[in-house]
Enzyme design. Structure first.
Site, short mmCIF file in Angstrom:
data_model
loop_
_atom_site.label_atom_id
_atom_site.label_comp_id
_atom_site.label_asym_id
_atom_site.label_seq_id
_atom_site.Cartn_x
_atom_site.Cartn_y
_atom_site.Cartn_z
N LYS A 35 0.83 -1.21 0.00
CA LYS A 35 0.00 0.00 0.00
C LYS A 35 0.87 1.27 0.00
O LYS A 35 2.09 1.20 0.22
CB LYS A 35 -0.92 -0.04 1.22
CG LYS A 35 -1.91 -1.22 1.20
CD LYS A 35 -2.90 -1.11 2.36
CE LYS A 35 -3.91 -2.25 2.32
NZ LYS A 35 -4.96 -2.08 3.36
N ASN A 80 -2.15 -0.02 6.89
CA ASN A 80 -1.65 -1.30 7.39
C ASN A 80 -0.72 -2.02 6.40
O ASN A 80 -0.65 -3.23 6.36
CB ASN A 80 -2.81 -2.19 7.85
CG ASN A 80 -3.74 -2.58 6.73
OD1 ASN A 80 -3.57 -2.14 5.60
ND2 ASN A 80 -4.71 -3.43 7.02
N GLU A 91 -9.59 -10.29 -7.78
CA GLU A 91 -8.65 -9.18 -7.48
C GLU A 91 -7.45 -9.19 -8.43
O GLU A 91 -6.98 -8.13 -8.85
CB GLU A 91 -8.19 -9.28 -6.03
CG GLU A 91 -9.31 -9.02 -5.03
CD GLU A 91 -8.87 -9.08 -3.58
OE1 GLU A 91 -9.71 -8.85 -2.71
OE2 GLU A 91 -7.67 -9.34 -3.32
N TYR A 102 -12.31 -1.89 -3.71
CA TYR A 102 -12.87 -2.11 -2.37
C TYR A 102 -14.39 -1.96 -2.33
O TYR A 102 -14.96 -1.70 -1.28
CB TYR A 102 -12.23 -1.15 -1.37
CG TYR A 102 -10.82 -1.54 -0.95
CD1 TYR A 102 -10.59 -2.71 -0.22
CD2 TYR A 102 -9.72 -0.76 -1.28
CE1 TYR A 102 -9.32 -3.07 0.18
CE2 TYR A 102 -8.43 -1.11 -0.88
CZ TYR A 102 -8.25 -2.27 -0.14
OH TYR A 102 -6.98 -2.62 0.25
N HIS A 151 -2.15 -5.45 1.58
CA HIS A 151 -3.43 -6.14 1.41
C HIS A 151 -3.16 -7.59 1.00
O HIS A 151 -2.20 -7.86 0.29
CB HIS A 151 -4.25 -5.45 0.30
CG HIS A 151 -5.43 -6.25 -0.14
ND1 HIS A 151 -6.62 -6.25 0.55
CD2 HIS A 151 -5.59 -7.11 -1.19
CE1 HIS A 151 -7.47 -7.08 -0.05
NE2 HIS A 151 -6.87 -7.60 -1.11
P1 CMP Z 1 -7.37 -4.69 3.56
O1 CMP Z 1 -6.90 -6.05 3.92
O2 CMP Z 1 -6.72 -4.01 2.42
O3 CMP Z 1 -8.94 -4.74 3.29
C1 CMP Z 1 -9.83 -3.71 3.60
C2 CMP Z 1 -9.17 -2.57 4.29
O4 CMP Z 1 -10.02 -1.68 4.97
C3 CMP Z 1 -8.29 -3.12 5.39
O5 CMP Z 1 -7.19 -3.76 4.85
C4 CMP Z 1 -8.00 -1.90 6.22
O6 CMP Z 1 -6.86 -1.19 5.79
C5 CMP Z 1 -9.25 -1.07 5.97
N1 CMP Z 1 -10.01 -1.00 7.20
C6 CMP Z 1 -10.63 -2.00 7.85
N2 CMP Z 1 -11.21 -1.54 8.96
C7 CMP Z 1 -10.95 -0.22 9.03
C8 CMP Z 1 -11.27 0.79 9.94
N3 CMP Z 1 -11.98 0.54 11.04
N4 CMP Z 1 -10.82 2.05 9.68
C9 CMP Z 1 -10.10 2.30 8.57
N5 CMP Z 1 -9.77 1.36 7.65
C10 CMP Z 1 -10.18 0.12 7.90
#
Ligand code: CMP
Length: 144
Positions: free
Chosen positions: A11, A114, A128, A51, A117
């Site tokens: 990311k 984070n 995806e 998403y 993904h």
């Molecule tokens: P990812 O695995 O990319 O899939 C969906 C993403 O939504 C997840 O990682 C997080 O980065 C994001 N996400 C999930 N929960 C939250 C939250 N409470 N606040 C902000 N982002 C979120």
């Protein structure tokens, strides 16, 4: 166990922190083969489309903003049991809950930012992968 493919995305926070090499090395050291890889910058539209499943969630706007805030690196990975093993390698979505040594525990700042993904099922991995790559990009054939 079946050989599977999964989609990883390094990311924008991973790219910004100059961690592409370190995270990719950790992925390869865990036995994943890189089938396809490129750097791109998602638009709000392409991030939102990727998403789409989260579009009713309160964090959707934030997620789209963040994913389109800078370059990212989608990667197609291959390995036996790739989908589950990759999710284990990266750790829980919220780094505060991630196991020690996982990519998110090591490098992520928050649930929103984070680092990486990973697809959550073999079926979604196919969708995806097709979202980010043309079939002509999937050229790797290790054959060993
Ligand atoms: P990812 O695995 O990319 O899939 C969906 C993403 O939504 C997840 O990682 C997080 O980065 C994001 N996400 C999930 N929960 C939250 C939250 N409470 N606040 C902000 N982002 C979120």
């Amino acid at each position: 166990m079946a050989v599977e493919r999964t989609l990883a995305i390094l990311k924008p926070d991973c790219v910004k922190k100059n961690l592409i090499g370190k995270v990719t090395a950790q992925i390869q050291e865990a036995g994943f083969k890189v089938v396809a890889m490129r750097m791109t910058r998602l638009t709000k539209e392409t991030a939102g489309g990727f998403y789409e499943v989260h579009k009713e969630r309160p964090f959707f706007g934030e997620l789209v903003e963040f994913m389109s805030s800078g370059p990212c690196v989608p990667i197609v990975l291959e390995k036996e049991n790739a989908v589950a093993d990759f999710r284990k390698l990266i750790g829980a979505t919220n780094p505060a809950n991630a196991d020690a040594g996982t990519v998110r525990k090591l490098y992520a700042d928050s649930v929103g930012e984070n680092i990486v993904h990973g697809s959550d099922s073999v079926e979604n991995a196919k969708i995806e992968i097709n979202y980010h790559f043309a079939s002509s990009d999937l050229v790797a054939n290790y054959g060993f």
